[in-house]
Scaffold this motif. Structure first.
Motif, PDB file in Angstrom:
ATOM      1  N   GLU A   1      35.810  26.784  37.871  1.00  0.00           N
ATOM      2  CA  GLU A   1      34.836  26.717  38.964  1.00  0.00           C
ATOM      3  C   GLU A   1      33.965  27.974  38.979  1.00  0.00           C
ATOM      4  OE1 GLU A   1      33.397  24.425  42.355  1.00  0.00           O
ATOM      5  OE2 GLU A   1      34.460  24.029  40.490  1.00  0.00           O
ATOM      6  N   LEU A   2      34.564  29.109  38.663  1.00  0.00           N
ATOM      7  CA  LEU A   2      33.797  30.356  38.580  1.00  0.00           C
ATOM      8  C   LEU A   2      32.710  30.255  37.524  1.00  0.00           C
ATOM      9  CD1 LEU A   2      33.370  33.389  39.238  1.00  0.00           C
ATOM     10  CD2 LEU A   2      35.096  33.890  37.495  1.00  0.00           C
ATOM     11  N   LEU A   3      33.039  29.656  36.377  1.00  0.00           N
ATOM     12  CA  LEU A   3      32.046  29.529  35.308  1.00  0.00           C
ATOM     13  C   LEU A   3      30.901  28.620  35.729  1.00  0.00           C
ATOM     14  CD1 LEU A   3      34.278  29.298  32.095  1.00  0.00           C
ATOM     15  CD2 LEU A   3      33.222  31.301  33.142  1.00  0.00           C
ATOM     16  N   ARG A   4      31.195  27.625  36.569  1.00  0.00           N
ATOM     17  CA  ARG A   4      30.127  26.783  37.109  1.00  0.00           C
ATOM     18  C   ARG A   4      29.251  27.580  38.068  1.00  0.00           C
ATOM     19  NH1 ARG A   4      31.859  22.222  40.336  1.00  0.00           N
ATOM     20  NH2 ARG A   4      29.689  21.570  40.156  1.00  0.00           N
ATOM     21  N   ALA A   5      29.906  28.351  38.947  1.00  0.00           N
ATOM     22  CA  ALA A   5      29.149  29.159  39.914  1.00  0.00           C
ATOM     23  C   ALA A   5      28.326  30.226  39.207  1.00  0.00           C
ATOM     24  CB  ALA A   5      30.110  29.800  40.911  1.00  0.00           C
ATOM     25  N   MET A   6      28.823  30.706  38.085  1.00  0.00           N
ATOM     26  CA  MET A   6      28.135  31.763  37.341  1.00  0.00           C
ATOM     27  C   MET A   6      26.747  31.335  36.887  1.00  0.00           C
ATOM     28  SD  MET A   6      29.680  33.813  34.043  1.00  0.00           S
ATOM     29  CE  MET A   6      31.204  34.267  34.879  1.00  0.00           C
ATOM     30  N   SER A   7      26.536  30.024  36.748  1.00  0.00           N
ATOM     31  CA  SER A   7      25.211  29.539  36.345  1.00  0.00           C
ATOM     32  C   SER A   7      24.159  29.845  37.405  1.00  0.00           C
ATOM     33  CB  SER A   7      25.256  28.031  36.076  1.00  0.00           C
ATOM     34  OG  SER A   7      25.552  27.321  37.273  1.00  0.00           O
ATOM     35  N   GLY A   8      24.616  30.111  38.640  1.00  0.00           N
ATOM     36  CA  GLY A   8      23.681  30.458  39.710  1.00  0.00           C
ATOM     37  C   GLY A   8      23.534  31.943  39.946  1.00  0.00           C
ATOM     38  N   TRP A   9      24.243  32.766  39.197  1.00  0.00           N
ATOM     39  CA  TRP A   9      24.123  34.214  39.351  1.00  0.00           C
ATOM     40  C   TRP A   9      22.742  34.666  38.892  1.00  0.00           C
ATOM     41  CZ3 TRP A   9      29.268  36.827  37.302  1.00  0.00           C
ATOM     42  CH2 TRP A   9      30.333  36.376  38.086  1.00  0.00           C
TER      43      TRP A   9
ATOM     44  N   GLN B   1      21.755  40.161  42.478  1.00  0.00           N
ATOM     45  CA  GLN B   1      21.109  39.519  43.620  1.00  0.00           C
ATOM     46  C   GLN B   1      22.064  38.507  44.246  1.00  0.00           C
ATOM     47  OE1 GLN B   1      17.468  38.131  41.686  1.00  0.00           O
ATOM     48  NE2 GLN B   1      16.384  39.955  42.403  1.00  0.00           N
ATOM     49  N   PHE B   2      23.341  38.777  44.122  1.00  0.00           N
ATOM     50  CA  PHE B   2      24.398  37.927  44.656  1.00  0.00           C
ATOM     51  C   PHE B   2      25.603  38.826  44.897  1.00  0.00           C
ATOM     52  CE2 PHE B   2      24.994  38.309  40.174  1.00  0.00           C
ATOM     53  CZ  PHE B   2      26.358  38.363  39.978  1.00  0.00           C
ATOM     54  N   GLU B   3      26.608  38.293  45.554  1.00  0.00           N
ATOM     55  CA  GLU B   3      27.836  39.040  45.794  1.00  0.00           C
ATOM     56  C   GLU B   3      28.929  38.518  44.867  1.00  0.00           C
ATOM     57  OE1 GLU B   3      30.944  40.018  49.455  1.00  0.00           O
ATOM     58  OE2 GLU B   3      28.913  39.279  49.875  1.00  0.00           O
ATOM     59  N   LEU B   4      29.565  39.411  44.138  1.00  0.00           N
ATOM     60  CA  LEU B   4      30.652  38.987  43.263  1.00  0.00           C
ATOM     61  C   LEU B   4      31.743  38.313  44.101  1.00  0.00           C
ATOM     62  CD1 LEU B   4      31.249  41.891  40.696  1.00  0.00           C
ATOM     63  CD2 LEU B   4      30.483  39.565  40.176  1.00  0.00           C
ATOM     64  N   PRO B   5      32.218  37.151  43.673  1.00  0.00           N
ATOM     65  CA  PRO B   5      33.249  36.463  44.450  1.00  0.00           C
ATOM     66  C   PRO B   5      34.633  37.061  44.207  1.00  0.00           C
ATOM     67  CG  PRO B   5      32.792  35.231  42.461  1.00  0.00           C
ATOM     68  CD  PRO B   5      31.823  36.390  42.467  1.00  0.00           C
ATOM     69  N   THR B   6      35.572  36.654  45.019  1.00  0.00           N
ATOM     70  CA  THR B   6      36.985  36.934  44.809  1.00  0.00           C
ATOM     71  C   THR B   6      37.691  35.596  44.677  1.00  0.00           C
ATOM     72  OG1 THR B   6      36.945  39.006  46.061  1.00  0.00           O
ATOM     73  CG2 THR B   6      39.074  37.949  45.784  1.00  0.00           C
ATOM     74  N   LEU B   7      38.444  35.414  43.625  1.00  0.00           N
ATOM     75  CA  LEU B   7      39.156  34.158  43.401  1.00  0.00           C
ATOM     76  C   LEU B   7      40.505  34.210  44.112  1.00  0.00           C
ATOM     77  CD1 LEU B   7      38.467  33.555  39.598  1.00  0.00           C
ATOM     78  CD2 LEU B   7      36.983  33.177  41.572  1.00  0.00           C
ATOM     79  N   SER B   8      40.852  33.131  44.800  1.00  0.00           N
ATOM     80  CA  SER B   8      42.069  33.096  45.607  1.00  0.00           C
ATOM     81  C   SER B   8      43.048  32.047  45.112  1.00  0.00           C
ATOM     82  CB  SER B   8      41.720  32.815  47.074  1.00  0.00           C
ATOM     83  OG  SER B   8      40.922  33.846  47.608  1.00  0.00           O
ATOM     84  N   TYR B   9      44.346  32.375  45.209  1.00  0.00           N
ATOM     85  CA  TYR B   9      45.426  31.480  44.809  1.00  0.00           C
ATOM     86  C   TYR B   9      46.462  31.452  45.920  1.00  0.00           C
ATOM     87  CZ  TYR B   9      43.451  32.147  40.136  1.00  0.00           C
ATOM     88  OH  TYR B   9      42.600  32.207  39.053  1.00  0.00           O
ATOM     89  N   ALA B  10      47.135  30.314  46.079  1.00  0.00           N
ATOM     90  CA  ALA B  10      48.164  30.187  47.103  1.00  0.00           C
ATOM     91  C   ALA B  10      49.498  29.792  46.476  1.00  0.00           C
ATOM     92  CB  ALA B  10      47.764  29.139  48.136  1.00  0.00           C
ATOM     93  N   GLY B  11      50.585  30.146  47.165  1.00  0.00           N
ATOM     94  CA  GLY B  11      51.910  29.754  46.705  1.00  0.00           C
ATOM     95  C   GLY B  11      52.244  30.319  45.346  1.00  0.00           C
ATOM     96  N   ASN B  12      52.850  29.465  44.501  1.00  0.00           N
ATOM     97  CA  ASN B  12      53.260  29.903  43.158  1.00  0.00           C
ATOM     98  C   ASN B  12      52.207  29.622  42.104  1.00  0.00           C
ATOM     99  OD1 ASN B  12      55.810  30.803  44.037  1.00  0.00           O
ATOM    100  ND2 ASN B  12      56.597  28.698  44.002  1.00  0.00           N
ATOM    101  N   ALA B  13      51.080  29.060  42.492  1.00  0.00           N
ATOM    102  CA  ALA B  13      50.015  28.758  41.525  1.00  0.00           C
ATOM    103  C   ALA B  13      49.193  30.014  41.286  1.00  0.00           C
ATOM    104  CB  ALA B  13      49.140  27.627  42.051  1.00  0.00           C
ATOM    105  N   VAL B  14      49.724  30.903  40.479  1.00  0.00           N
ATOM    106  CA  VAL B  14      49.048  32.176  40.219  1.00  0.00           C
ATOM    107  C   VAL B  14      48.836  32.347  38.723  1.00  0.00           C
ATOM    108  CG1 VAL B  14      50.040  33.233  42.274  1.00  0.00           C
ATOM    109  CG2 VAL B  14      51.242  33.431  40.100  1.00  0.00           C
TER     110      VAL B  14
END
Length: 561
Positions: free
Chosen positions: A112-120, A60-73
């Motif tokens: 942050e994903l694990l925090r958001a997961m509490s709302g899944w 009942q939600f949309e799976l997110p996509t995690l994003s990274y910029a620069g060399n922080a991968v």
């Protein structure tokens, strides 16, 4: 040895390492204030029921996509999870899985994903008709966003060409190239593992091309790297080329999702296929047949025979009307080859078109092909061809086709209920005459398989359902491989022994991938000790989160081995 009979022992890992500088995947205030990360599962929390339902249909939600910029991968891209979802549809706990033995480090973005997961929230999963806690798997994609924005050149539409090529792989990946021009012209070239090969051109509305260009602009494709290549082998390479006037930008995608390729690149590749109508050519369609007619294609040719043969044997295709149209246009029914032999190798003279139609359950083709004499030799029904067609109808798993071939001889000639089975297991090959019921085998994702109905029909004709194949397998092994619990129950009720060893000495339980089937076999007396005192099966059951099976094994751990 089939993959389903190899015990796969995954490693579950949760790491507390930190990678700084990750771009947060969620906009400000998108995570509920005060939300706490979903906790890691304890040692036995995942010993539960695995969900067999379509997980995506329960989201009942949309799976997110995690994003990274620069060399922080991250050191390893994408995050697969094993989740315990309670009876109300909330995520109770999680384990971030390793992949190929590589653990996933827990960085700021993943926290942050694990925090958001509490709302899944999931629509509650049902077990035996009641909402129940289940164990499921999810996979969250990760991407590296471009470090610098490059504006897509603004040129007149007639100066635009967008091309996509897909190469072959170690398998049957379609290999082709499609180029979409601003004036609406589309050039397609089929190379390998596609129904229609060669170069063909047709037109689409220029407005469709204009919309494709705007989507390329929104996806920021001109800012993407020129290559996203994973360090693996045997996969297809996709190359996307944008030509805007005199300027050109190429993006190579070699399993790019494994190295942080933005999701928008893969989405755009699929859109190019949609706008360029490549699926009408990679899998034969009526639109492709009509275009071939406009081109003056010779339907009474070896090329046409090969095209039809590929279409009939292509599991991805389904346009039987297009196949019938080719037959009506005079395409040869004999001598066609789904895969052309190398130069110097003679072409097979005996057609397999009817046999492929039966195996791939092309119901609309069977009658016309039989009526055109594909079971005959010199105008007379050929017993060998009839037997082969009957066997392939059983392999195809459709009772209607089995009956149709059985009745072809009008009672004067009937197919044999036996065939010679061969096995190369062990030091020497084995040949054995066995009942045709042992040809039953469910193809991958075949939702309409009539395995049990065919077995019952064959039993009424005199087939022995308790017979064993050349490798020792019984029909019970076939039913378990198929994941057909009704068929398994039927065979057990008709006296098949759950412990009978088959290929590699394994009972049918050795290929169970469904807890209900595994439990049914155990309660029917199946041995579970295999060749290692039961340790391997116990580990497998734990990794599959089969709580009821684990309870059964614990209750029977002192049984004689």
């Amino acid at each position: 040895m089939s993959a389903s009979r190899k015990w796969m022992f995954g490693v579950l890992a949760m790491c507390g390492l930190n990678v700084s500088g990750a771009v947060q995947a969620y906009p400000e205030n998108s995570v509920e204030a005060g939300a706490k990360p979903v906790p890691s599962c304890g040692p036995h929390q995942l010993d539960g029921v695995s969900a067999a339902d379509n997980i995506a249909a329960h989201r009942q939600f949309e799976l997110p996509t995690l994003s990274y910029a620069g060399n922080a991968v991250p050191s390893h891209w994408n995050v697969p999870f094993t989740l315990l979802v309670d009876a109300s549809g909330r995520v109770a706990c999680q384990v971030m899985d390793s992949e190929f033995g590589q653990p996933r480090a827990l960085n700021n973005t993943r926290r942050e994903l694990l925090r958001a997961m509490s709302g899944w929230r999931y629509r509650p999963f049902g077990v035996d008709g009641k909402p129940s806690a289940v164990v499921i798997s999810e996979r969250v994609a990760e991407q590296q966003v471009p470090s610098k924005h490059q504006t897509l050149p603004d040129v007149p539409l007639d100066q635009v060409t967008i091309s996509l090529s897909r190469s072959g792989c170690f398998g049957t990946c379609p290999s082709y190239e499609v180029s979409i021009h601003g004036n609406g012209k589309v050039d397609y070239e089929g190379v390998g593992d596609v129904d229609v090969q060669g170069k063909h051109s047709f037109s689409i509305p220029p407005a469709d091309v204009a919309a494709l260009v705007e989507n390329a602009r929104r996806a920021d494709l001109w800012s993407m790297r020129t290559s996203y290549s994973a360090l693996i082998t045997d996969s297809p390479t996709y190359v996307l080329i944008l030509k805007m006037g005199q300027q050109r930008h190429e993006i190579e995608d070699y399993v790019g999702r494994m190295v942080g390729m933005p999701v928008s690149v893969g989405d755009f590749e699929e859109e190019v296929d949609r706008v360029g109508r490549t699926f009408e050519w990679t899998s034969l369609s009526m639109a492709a047949v009509e275009q071939l007619q406009r081109e003056g294609f010779d339907f009474d040719s070896q090329q046409a025979a090969d095209t039809l043969a590929r279409a009939v044997a292509n599991e991805r295709g389904s346009d039987e009307a297009a196949m019938l149209r080719m037959i009506d246009l005079g395409t040869p029914l004999k001598g066609g080859n789904a895969a052309r032999p190398p130069p110097g190798v003679p072409v097979l003279t005996e057609s397999t078109l009817l046999n492929d139609a039966l195996v791939h359950h092309r119901a609309a083709l069977i009658g016309p092909l039989v009526a055109r004499g594909l079971l005959n030799t010199h105008g007379v029904l050929d017993r060998n061809k009839l037997d082969k067609a009957f066997q392939d109808a059983i392999r195809g798993g459709r009772l209607a086709a089995v009956r149709k071939i059985w009745n072809t001889g009008d009672g004067k000639v009937q197919p044999s209920l036996w065939f010679v089975d061969e096995s190369d297991e062990g030091a020497s090959a084995t040949r054995k005459r066995v009942p045709v019921a042992l040809l039953l085998s469910r193809s991958y994702r075949d939702a309409h398989w009539d395995g049990q109905a065919i077995a019952e029909w064959l039993a009424a004709k005199g087939c022995d359902l308790k017979a064993r194949a050349a490798d020792g397998d019984t029909l019970l092994h076939r039913a378990v491989d198929a994941g057909d619990i009704g068929f398994v129950r039927y065979l057990l009720l008709h006296g098949l022994d759950a412990s009978t060893p088959g290929a590699y000495g394994l009972p049918a339980l050795g290929s169970a991938q469904n807890e209900d089937i595994a439990l049914l076999l155990l309660r029917a007396g199946s041995s579970w000790h295999m060749d290692d005192g039961g340790a391997g099966f116990g580990r497998y059951a734990k990794e599959q989160h089969w709580a009821r099976v684990l309870a059964y094994l614990e209750q029977h751990k002192d049984e004689a081995r």
